[in-house]
Motif scaffolding. Structure first.
Motif, mmCIF file in Angstrom:
data_model
loop_
_atom_site.group_PDB
_atom_site.id
_atom_site.type_symbol
_atom_site.label_atom_id
_atom_site.label_comp_id
_atom_site.label_asym_id
_atom_site.label_seq_id
_atom_site.Cartn_x
_atom_site.Cartn_y
_atom_site.Cartn_z
ATOM 1 N N LEU A 156 -0.454 3.056 -0.443
ATOM 2 C CA LEU A 156 -0.395 2.824 -2.222
ATOM 3 C C LEU A 156 -1.489 3.352 -3.197
ATOM 4 O O LEU A 156 -2.131 3.061 -2.623
ATOM 5 N N SER A 157 -1.114 3.724 -4.227
ATOM 6 C CA SER A 157 -2.093 4.972 -5.078
ATOM 7 C C SER A 157 -2.563 3.905 -5.486
ATOM 8 O O SER A 157 -1.096 3.162 -6.110
ATOM 9 N N VAL A 158 -3.268 3.408 -6.259
ATOM 10 C CA VAL A 158 -3.879 3.026 -7.233
ATOM 11 C C VAL A 158 -4.911 3.711 -8.685
ATOM 12 O O VAL A 158 -5.791 3.985 -8.115
ATOM 13 N N LYS A 159 -4.937 3.368 -9.817
ATOM 14 C CA LYS A 159 -5.764 3.963 -10.821
ATOM 15 C C LYS A 159 -6.642 3.227 -11.250
ATOM 16 O O LYS A 159 -6.091 1.701 -11.439
ATOM 17 N N VAL A 160 -7.932 2.651 -10.704
ATOM 18 C CA VAL A 160 -8.964 2.252 -10.699
ATOM 19 C C VAL A 160 -9.472 2.342 -11.515
ATOM 20 O O VAL A 160 -11.018 3.230 -12.283
ATOM 21 N N PRO A 161 -9.718 1.273 -12.704
ATOM 22 C CA PRO A 161 -10.718 1.946 -13.572
ATOM 23 C C PRO A 161 -12.257 1.262 -13.663
ATOM 24 O O PRO A 161 -12.711 0.904 -12.908
#
Lengths: 168, 222
Positions: A152-157
């Protein structure tokens, strides 16, 4: 027919039962709408249904080593987080804080119909070797590899140093 | 009537089902919702929200180097001043920056006058990596007036032990990273007797510091 007979004798009870079933079904629907991450429907154990929420990286104090926090929700069967990596950082490892230190963990369980939670003072990601020094507002891609659900790829701020998702 | 009972029970089951659904749905709002367990205890007659110590540790006799590279004598230079003391290291991603960051936010909420009365001291448990310069850069993110001390680890361990804090030698991991130990608590020394009176376990909420710091600054008895 069966239904007709039932209605005469057990009318009231039947209504109540229908109500219970309906409520459950509706409740289930709400869960899927709120948290669903796609994947196949699976009753009981079934396949895991994962989604990631509340992810953030507190701006690291000296630009170097950072922590990462997130919640992996699971609306399906059990799974296991095996590895986290990022194209923007040399290394991402999973650690658990102890009262006076921390220890690396090889994998983390994602319980069925539950959540794996990373939080301050507890389980956290340790991120090192940034390609570009992180700044507020940046987003770092994290790739979470699970035993059953793949990656799972997520963009983390990147948030302020003292940010917490529960604080509005 | 038996049927009524049954119906009630069933309706109850429906309610449970709904409640369960709501609980699960609520997972959308925040990270699991379970707030960190409150670690502070309030002594009935204490104005502080932090844990009031019954054993008032002496400020340790500790001479190290500060972030400008100058010798620093903890007892002498914080004499008669409210002092918060934490032992940690800068390559600590979770507990150390969280603790120092929360103290930093609470310090900024103080009036400039009160803020001047409080020393925040961070003693490195990893002096080999935490040079004065590294410490300064790291601490500047939380408070430019925070005091950073580094030097002989043996001295640091002795000082920590006198406060009931166990510091171990840093461990070099297989991947080259170093894991050190940090204190599990922040100690607050009052200006009246330079002894520790209030303790804050790591995980203490920022609001607790914000509540207690004005009292500490004014030297209010615990």
């Amino acid at each position: 027919m069966k239904g007709a007979t039932g209605r005469t004798t057990l009318g009231f009870r039947r209504t109540a039962l229908t109500g219970a079933v309906l409520a459950t079904a509706l409740g289930g629907g709400a869960i899927l709408v709120a948290c669903g991450a796609g994947g196949q429907d699976g009753a009981g154990g079934g396949p895991a249904k994962l989604s990631v929420a509340d992810s953030y990286i507190p701006l690291p104090p000296a630009g170097g080593m950072a922590a990462g926090y997130l919640t992996v929700r699971n609306d399906g069967g059990q799974d296991q987080l095996l590895k986290v990596s990022s194209p923007g950082a040399e290394s991402v490892t999973m650690h658990r804080s102890t009262p006076s230190s921390m220890e690396e963990v090889a994998s983390l369980d994602v319980p069925a119909h539950g959540a794996l939670q990373f939080a301050r003072g507890g389980t956290h990601l340790m991120i090192m070797g940034w390609q570009k020094a992180p700044a507020l507002g940046d987003e770092l891609e994290l790739d979470l590899t699970f035993a059953k659900s793949g990656t799972l790829s997520v963009k983390v701020p990147v948030k302020e140093l003292t940010y917490r998702p529960s604080q509005s | 009537m038996p049927r009524t009972t049954r119906t009630t029970r069933l309706a109850g089951a429906a309610a449970v089902a709904l409640a369960a659904a709501l609980t699960l749905t609520a997972c959308g709002s925040s990270g699991g919702g379970s707030a960190p367990t409150k670690v502070t205890r309030q002594k009935a007659d204490s104005p502080y929200q932090g844990t009031v110590l019954t054993k008032n540790f002496e400020k340790p006799d500790l001479q190290l180097t500060d972030t400008s590279g100058q010798p620093y004598d903890l007892r002498q230079q914080t004499n008669g001043k409210t002092t918060l003391l934490f032992f940690g290291y800068t390559s600590c991603p979770d507990v150390c920056p969280t603790t120092m960051g929360d103290i930093g936010v609470a310090m900024k909420a103080l009036s400039p006058e009160d803020r001047q009365k409080v020393n925040v001291v961070f003693v490195s448990t990893d002096p080999q990596r935490d040079t004065p310069k590294v410490l300064r850069t790291w601490l500047d993110s939380m408070g430019s007036d925070f005091i950073g001390l580094t030097g002989d680890l043996a001295k640091v361990k002795t000082a920590a032990r006198s406060l009931g804090i166990m510091i171990e030698d840093p461990v070099v991991n297989a991947d080259g990273t170093v894991t050190s130990t940090h204190g599990a608590q922040v100690l607050a020394f009052l200006p009246s007797d330079d002894k520790a009176h209030v303790l804050y376990l790591s995980g203490t909420e920022e609001k607790t510091y914000e509540h207690d710091l004005p009292l500490l600054a004014k030297g209010v008895a615990a």
